[in-house]
Design a protein around this motif. Structure first.
Motif, PDB file in Angstrom:
ATOM      1  N   GLN A   1      27.154  55.793  72.717  1.00 35.82           N
ATOM      2  CA  GLN A   1      27.571  57.168  72.938  1.00 35.82           C
ATOM      3  C   GLN A   1      28.144  57.772  71.650  1.00 35.82           C
ATOM      4  OE1 GLN A   1      27.037  58.609  76.087  1.00 35.82           O
ATOM      5  NE2 GLN A   1      25.955  56.662  76.320  1.00 35.82           N
ATOM      6  N   HIS A   2      28.300  59.096  71.648  1.00 37.31           N
ATOM      7  CA  HIS A   2      28.904  59.804  70.519  1.00 37.31           C
ATOM      8  C   HIS A   2      29.909  60.827  71.044  1.00 37.31           C
ATOM      9  CE1 HIS A   2      25.030  58.356  68.961  1.00 37.31           C
ATOM     10  NE2 HIS A   2      25.614  58.331  67.772  1.00 37.31           N
ATOM     11  N   PHE A   3      30.820  61.225  70.180  1.00 41.06           N
ATOM     12  CA  PHE A   3      31.744  62.285  70.548  1.00 41.06           C
ATOM     13  C   PHE A   3      31.954  63.223  69.364  1.00 41.06           C
ATOM     14  CE2 PHE A   3      34.453  58.845  69.019  1.00 41.06           C
ATOM     15  CZ  PHE A   3      35.374  59.494  68.213  1.00 41.06           C
ATOM     16  N   LEU A   4      32.417  64.418  69.688  1.00 42.92           N
ATOM     17  CA  LEU A   4      32.658  65.440  68.680  1.00 42.92           C
ATOM     18  C   LEU A   4      34.093  65.333  68.190  1.00 42.92           C
ATOM     19  CD1 LEU A   4      31.407  67.957  67.274  1.00 42.92           C
ATOM     20  CD2 LEU A   4      32.432  69.325  69.106  1.00 42.92           C
ATOM     21  N   ALA A   5      34.273  65.221  66.885  1.00 41.75           N
ATOM     22  CA  ALA A   5      35.599  65.134  66.273  1.00 41.75           C
ATOM     23  C   ALA A   5      35.753  66.261  65.265  1.00 41.75           C
ATOM     24  CB  ALA A   5      35.788  63.785  65.591  1.00 41.75           C
ATOM     25  N   SER A   6      36.996  66.622  64.980  1.00 42.07           N
ATOM     26  CA  SER A   6      37.219  67.722  64.037  1.00 42.07           C
ATOM     27  C   SER A   6      38.468  67.480  63.198  1.00 42.07           C
ATOM     28  CB  SER A   6      37.366  69.054  64.782  1.00 42.07           C
ATOM     29  OG  SER A   6      38.623  69.119  65.443  1.00 42.07           O
ATOM     30  N   ALA A   7      38.611  68.297  62.185  1.00 47.11           N
ATOM     31  CA  ALA A   7      39.808  68.316  61.349  1.00 47.11           C
ATOM     32  C   ALA A   7      39.966  69.739  60.820  1.00 47.11           C
ATOM     33  CB  ALA A   7      39.701  67.322  60.205  1.00 47.11           C
ATOM     34  N   TRP A   8      41.192  70.067  60.422  1.00 49.53           N
ATOM     35  CA  TRP A   8      41.509  71.444  60.005  1.00 49.53           C
ATOM     36  C   TRP A   8      41.875  71.463  58.523  1.00 49.53           C
ATOM     37  CZ3 TRP A   8      46.684  74.129  59.934  1.00 49.53           C
ATOM     38  CH2 TRP A   8      46.542  75.521  59.812  1.00 49.53           C
ATOM     39  N   ARG A   9      41.323  72.444  57.852  1.00 52.32           N
ATOM     40  CA  ARG A   9      41.632  72.679  56.436  1.00 52.32           C
ATOM     41  C   ARG A   9      41.359  71.468  55.552  1.00 52.32           C
ATOM     42  NH1 ARG A   9      46.993  76.670  56.245  1.00 52.32           N
ATOM     43  NH2 ARG A   9      45.925  78.497  57.137  1.00 52.32           N
ATOM     44  N   VAL A  10      40.202  70.914  55.711  1.00 49.93           N
ATOM     45  CA  VAL A  10      39.732  69.870  54.801  1.00 49.93           C
ATOM     46  C   VAL A  10      38.729  70.546  53.871  1.00 49.93           C
ATOM     47  CG1 VAL A  10      38.548  67.658  54.600  1.00 49.93           C
ATOM     48  CG2 VAL A  10      40.064  68.097  56.548  1.00 49.93           C
ATOM     49  N   SER A  11      39.111  70.734  52.627  1.00 50.93           N
ATOM     50  CA  SER A  11      38.323  71.574  51.719  1.00 50.93           C
ATOM     51  C   SER A  11      37.266  70.818  50.921  1.00 50.93           C
ATOM     52  CB  SER A  11      39.261  72.305  50.751  1.00 50.93           C
ATOM     53  OG  SER A  11      40.017  71.377  49.990  1.00 50.93           O
TER      54      SER A  11
END
Length: 296
Positions: A47-57
């Protein structure tokens, strides 16, 4: 919108929609939408999942799995990943157009003192606190909430009750938020949803309705409440079950052996099939059962 499946370009490829797609340093599908970066991360059992991060330039090609910390649910494949990213881009654009102002309002909420507030419209304010948050509607605004979803005091917590506000005032929310609100009401208050929209929810359309159906259909069955790999029987899982899966001090408990490659909990629990799963009263891997004698 049905965007094509993401490919694996040599370098990050900016898209005219404002979305930037690429591959990470460890070959994950990644994308950038404004200040947010996203990745399709492998999980268990393929399986896969959606991951995120904020203000990674940093460039997408330099990112790695460890850069992503927020979890946004499962994603089937790269086609769905692309669809979710385009949906996020549309959501971000609509948020900018709504231009919701953030203010400070000194007040108490059911979750503690307000530490920040976002004004959706006059009489509709979302508060954040140290641990939780939700909407406060004025008396005039609250009367528009459907009676089956209305909270008398005008407070709507952020986990589920907020959806009633989005349903009553759709023009104040993005398309993505409205979709989430609809899903939340179907999952949490299926009777209200059916009454409001005038149709019955089919199996699979409401978590709560499906749970009720499961419990009704298996009210007389043994349902697992605890399980662990058996130390005494290779390839087997030892389980404790009660009728209907009831977790009460007076509920009768029985143990069964289930082949480990067959044991999968499912959405609402694992149902014992007495014809296939043997009742068990031998030595136990459960500490609190090791000195007990069971007569199934």
């Amino acid at each position: 919108m049905n965007p094509p499946a993401l490919q694996a370009p040599e370098a990050a490829t900016p898209d005219c929609s404002g979305v930037e797609f690429g591959r990470s340093a460890d070959d994950l599908p990644v994308a950038r939408v404004g200040d947010l970066v996203f990745a399709m991360v492998p999980g268990r059992d393929g399986q896969h999942f959606l991951a995120s991060a904020w203000r990674v330039s940093r460039p997408l090609s330099e990112l790695k799995r460890d850069d992503f910390y927020s979890h946004h649910g499962s994603v089937a494949d790269e086609a769905e990943f692309g669809a979710r990213i385009f949906e996020q881009a549309e959501h971000s654009g609509e948020l900018r157009a709504l231009a919701r102002p953030t203010v400070r309002i000194n007040c108490s909420t059911p979750w503690g003192p307000s530490q920040g507030a976002t004004v959706y419209a006059a009489g509709i304010v979302a508060h954040t606190t140290a641990g939780h948050g939700g909407f406060k509607l004025s008396k005039e605004r609250n009367v528009k909430i459907h009676p089956m979803l209305r909270c008398a005091g005008g407070w709507y917590e952020e986990d589920a009750a907020w959806a009633a506000v989005a349903l009553a005032y759709p023009n104040l929310f993005t398309a993505y938020e409205r979709k989430c609100a609809d899903r939340t009401i179907r999952d949490s208050w299926p009777n209200a949803w059916e009454s409001i929209f005038g149709r019955l929810l089919a199996p699979g359309e409401s978590h709560e309705k499906d749970r009720r159906t499961f419990e009704l259909e298996h009210a007389g069955d043994w349902i697992v409440i605890s399980a662990l790999r058996s130390e005494q029987h290779a390839g087997m899982t030892e389980v404790i079950a009660t009728i209907g899966g009831v977790r009460a001090s007076r509920a009768e408990e029985r143990r069964f052996l289930v082949p480990s490659d067959e044991y999968a909990v499912g959405r609402f629990g694992f149902v014992i099939d007495p014809a296939r799963h043997a009742a068990y009263n031998g030595p136990s891997s459960f500490i609190n059962w090791q000195a007990r004698v069971i007569n199934p």
